[in-house]
Motif scaffolding. Structure first.
Motif, PDB file in Angstrom:
ATOM      1  N   LEU A  21      30.889  36.645  26.035  1.00 29.92           N
ATOM      2  CA  LEU A  21      30.108  37.829  26.363  1.00 29.92           C
ATOM      3  C   LEU A  21      28.643  37.595  26.013  1.00 29.92           C
ATOM      4  O   LEU A  21      27.741  37.837  26.825  1.00 29.92           O
ATOM      5  N   SER A  22      28.402  37.072  24.824  1.00 32.37           N
ATOM      6  CA  SER A  22      27.039  36.772  24.391  1.00 32.37           C
ATOM      7  C   SER A  22      26.394  35.715  25.288  1.00 32.37           C
ATOM      8  O   SER A  22      25.222  35.827  25.662  1.00 32.37           O
ATOM      9  N   ALA A  23      27.159  34.693  25.673  1.00 31.44           N
ATOM     10  CA  ALA A  23      26.621  33.619  26.514  1.00 31.44           C
ATOM     11  C   ALA A  23      26.188  34.143  27.880  1.00 31.44           C
ATOM     12  O   ALA A  23      25.076  33.850  28.336  1.00 31.44           O
ATOM     13  N   PHE A  24      27.044  34.914  28.520  1.00 37.10           N
ATOM     14  CA  PHE A  24      26.687  35.436  29.840  1.00 37.10           C
ATOM     15  C   PHE A  24      25.457  36.343  29.766  1.00 37.10           C
ATOM     16  O   PHE A  24      24.548  36.229  30.590  1.00 37.10           O
ATOM     17  N   VAL A  25      25.428  37.217  28.790  1.00 35.76           N
ATOM     18  CA  VAL A  25      24.287  38.130  28.648  1.00 35.76           C
ATOM     19  C   VAL A  25      23.003  37.340  28.371  1.00 35.76           C
ATOM     20  O   VAL A  25      21.951  37.625  28.939  1.00 35.76           O
ATOM     21  N   SER A  26      23.094  36.296  27.525  1.00 38.71           N
ATOM     22  CA  SER A  26      21.907  35.491  27.202  1.00 38.71           C
ATOM     23  C   SER A  26      21.349  34.779  28.428  1.00 38.71           C
ATOM     24  O   SER A  26      20.156  34.464  28.471  1.00 38.71           O
ATOM     25  N   LEU A  27      22.203  34.543  29.425  1.00 38.39           N
ATOM     26  CA  LEU A  27      21.764  33.879  30.653  1.00 38.39           C
ATOM     27  C   LEU A  27      21.376  34.877  31.749  1.00 38.39           C
ATOM     28  O   LEU A  27      21.116  34.485  32.884  1.00 38.39           O
ATOM     29  N   GLY A  28      21.340  36.159  31.406  1.00 38.02           N
ATOM     30  CA  GLY A  28      20.872  37.167  32.352  1.00 38.02           C
ATOM     31  C   GLY A  28      21.928  37.769  33.249  1.00 38.02           C
ATOM     32  O   GLY A  28      21.590  38.468  34.213  1.00 38.02           O
ATOM     33  N   TYR A  29      23.199  37.514  32.969  1.00 41.47           N
ATOM     34  CA  TYR A  29      24.272  38.126  33.751  1.00 41.47           C
ATOM     35  C   TYR A  29      24.551  39.535  33.234  1.00 41.47           C
ATOM     36  O   TYR A  29      24.353  39.830  32.058  1.00 41.47           O
ATOM     37  N   LYS A  30      25.032  40.383  34.141  1.00 43.64           N
ATOM     38  CA  LYS A  30      25.500  41.708  33.756  1.00 43.64           C
ATOM     39  C   LYS A  30      27.000  41.597  33.554  1.00 43.64           C
ATOM     40  O   LYS A  30      27.730  41.264  34.489  1.00 43.64           O
ATOM     41  N   ALA A  31      27.444  41.855  32.339  1.00 45.05           N
ATOM     42  CA  ALA A  31      28.870  41.788  32.036  1.00 45.05           C
ATOM     43  C   ALA A  31      29.511  43.125  32.346  1.00 45.05           C
ATOM     44  O   ALA A  31      29.143  44.148  31.775  1.00 45.05           O
ATOM     45  N   GLU A  32      30.450  43.110  33.270  1.00 42.31           N
ATOM     46  CA  GLU A  32      31.195  44.312  33.654  1.00 42.31           C
ATOM     47  C   GLU A  32      32.587  44.185  33.034  1.00 42.31           C
ATOM     48  O   GLU A  32      33.358  43.288  33.409  1.00 42.31           O
ATOM     49  N   LEU A  33      32.879  45.046  32.059  1.00 42.44           N
ATOM     50  CA  LEU A  33      34.178  44.999  31.403  1.00 42.44           C
ATOM     51  C   LEU A  33      35.235  45.611  32.311  1.00 42.44           C
ATOM     52  O   LEU A  33      35.058  46.718  32.822  1.00 42.44           O
ATOM     53  N   LEU A  34      36.320  44.880  32.490  1.00 40.89           N
ATOM     54  CA  LEU A  34      37.408  45.370  33.326  1.00 40.89           C
ATOM     55  C   LEU A  34      38.261  46.354  32.537  1.00 40.89           C
ATOM     56  O   LEU A  34      38.587  46.108  31.377  1.00 40.89           O
ATOM     57  N   PRO A  35      38.628  47.459  33.167  1.00 39.95           N
ATOM     58  CA  PRO A  35      39.510  48.408  32.482  1.00 39.95           C
ATOM     59  C   PRO A  35      40.912  47.817  32.319  1.00 39.95           C
ATOM     60  O   PRO A  35      41.333  46.950  33.080  1.00 39.95           O
ATOM     61  N   LYS A  36      41.606  48.309  31.316  1.00 43.43           N
ATOM     62  CA  LYS A  36      42.984  47.869  31.049  1.00 43.43           C
ATOM     63  C   LYS A  36      43.922  48.713  31.907  1.00 43.43           C
ATOM     64  O   LYS A  36      44.494  49.703  31.445  1.00 43.43           O
ATOM     65  N   ILE A  37      44.024  48.292  33.162  1.00 40.92           N
ATOM     66  CA  ILE A  37      44.844  49.001  34.151  1.00 40.92           C
ATOM     67  C   ILE A  37      45.652  47.967  34.937  1.00 40.92           C
ATOM     68  O   ILE A  37      45.445  46.766  34.791  1.00 40.92           O
ATOM     69  N   ALA A  38      46.545  48.430  35.780  1.00 39.95           N
ATOM     70  CA  ALA A  38      47.384  47.542  36.590  1.00 39.95           C
ATOM     71  C   ALA A  38      46.528  46.582  37.409  1.00 39.95           C
ATOM     72  O   ALA A  38      45.410  46.912  37.814  1.00 39.95           O
ATOM     73  N   VAL A  39      47.074  45.404  37.682  1.00 35.18           N
ATOM     74  CA  VAL A  39      46.325  44.348  38.342  1.00 35.18           C
ATOM     75  C   VAL A  39      45.773  44.783  39.703  1.00 35.18           C
ATOM     76  O   VAL A  39      44.629  44.459  40.038  1.00 35.18           O
ATOM     77  N   ALA A  40      46.518  45.504  40.495  1.00 35.14           N
ATOM     78  CA  ALA A  40      46.025  45.935  41.808  1.00 35.14           C
ATOM     79  C   ALA A  40      44.814  46.849  41.650  1.00 35.14           C
ATOM     80  O   ALA A  40      43.849  46.745  42.414  1.00 35.14           O
ATOM     81  N   LYS A  41      44.866  47.727  40.658  1.00 35.93           N
ATOM     82  CA  LYS A  41      43.728  48.622  40.412  1.00 35.93           C
ATOM     83  C   LYS A  41      42.528  47.851  39.861  1.00 35.93           C
ATOM     84  O   LYS A  41      41.383  48.186  40.164  1.00 35.93           O
ATOM     85  N   ARG A  42      42.782  46.804  39.083  1.00 35.00           N
ATOM     86  CA  ARG A  42      41.682  45.952  38.610  1.00 35.00           C
ATOM     87  C   ARG A  42      41.004  45.267  39.794  1.00 35.00           C
ATOM     88  O   ARG A  42      39.786  45.182  39.862  1.00 35.00           O
ATOM     89  N   ALA A  43      41.811  44.756  40.718  1.00 32.28           N
ATOM     90  CA  ALA A  43      41.249  44.113  41.912  1.00 32.28           C
ATOM     91  C   ALA A  43      40.432  45.126  42.718  1.00 32.28           C
ATOM     92  O   ALA A  43      39.324  44.815  43.172  1.00 32.28           O
ATOM     93  N   ASP A  44      40.957  46.335  42.889  1.00 34.05           N
ATOM     94  CA  ASP A  44      40.215  47.390  43.590  1.00 34.05           C
ATOM     95  C   ASP A  44      38.876  47.654  42.900  1.00 34.05           C
ATOM     96  O   ASP A  44      37.844  47.807  43.559  1.00 34.05           O
ATOM     97  N   PHE A  45      38.902  47.724  41.566  1.00 31.49           N
ATOM     98  CA  PHE A  45      37.697  47.977  40.765  1.00 31.49           C
ATOM     99  C   PHE A  45      36.633  46.915  41.065  1.00 31.49           C
ATOM    100  O   PHE A  45      35.467  47.236  41.336  1.00 31.49           O
TER     101      PHE A  45
END
Length: 176
Positions: free
Chosen positions: A144-168
């Motif tokens: 998380l720290s590495a991606f942010v330090s390189l300028g990426y926006k970290a989008e945390l995935l919700p703890k939901i069923a895999v199909a809903k994660r893919a939809d997200f």
């Protein structure tokens, strides 16, 4: 490269299952370098297993991730990566102190990286994942720290069923 999307985060957080779901939906996918290296090492010398020599493992993962990027250039549309170059560079930096993250910073992915948070309820070790949940959480925090330090926006995935994660993810990327 905006069409290259990284799934990263906590080991055992559901990335590979999510990648399979995205592939089932017709998207190009690239499997995690680490799992492929572990399989190769079990069939060979076992010298570059992460629990034997993390630096050697990370160096192999970097080379594999660079090749994955070259291979993905020939693919059309959005390509989803289960981990990738930044994960491998972060592992090398952690193992050796070498400034690996910035050495590969120019190799860009989509500016949004989707992170699987620690999910103790689904975490399970196996022959290829020999670290415990505490180690997985420490790795997640480094990533998380590495991606942010390189300028990426970290989008945390919700703890939901895999199909809903893919939809997200597809909604966030405007691909739904």
């Amino acid at each position: 490269m905006n069409r290259f999307v990284i799934l990263s985060g906590c080991s055992g957080g559901g990335k590979s299952t999510l990648l399979a779901e995205l592939g089932r939906r017709g998207f190009a996918t690239i499997e995690e370098p680490g799992r492929r290296i572990v399989a190769q090492e079990h069939a060979g010398s076992s010298e570059a297993l992460p629990w034997v020599d993390l630096a050697a493992f990370a160096r192999r993962a970097i080379m594999m991730a660079l090749q994955d990027r070259r291979d993905a250039m020939a693919m059309t549309g959005t390509v989803f990566f289960d981990r990738g170059l930044i994960d491998a560079a972060a592992a090398l930096e952690h193992a050796t102190g070498e400034p690996a993250l910035h050495a590969y910073a120019a190799e860009r992915y989509n500016p949004v990286v989707f992170m699987t948070p620690p999910w103790p309820e689904i975490y399970a070790g196996d022959a290829d994942r020999q670290h415990d949940l505490a180690d997985a959480i420490a790795e997640y925090e480094r990533l998380l720290s590495a991606f942010v330090s390189l300028g990426y926006k970290a989008e945390l995935l919700p703890k939901i069923a895999v199909a809903k994660r893919a939809d997200f993810i597809l909604q966030r990327l405007g691909l739904a």
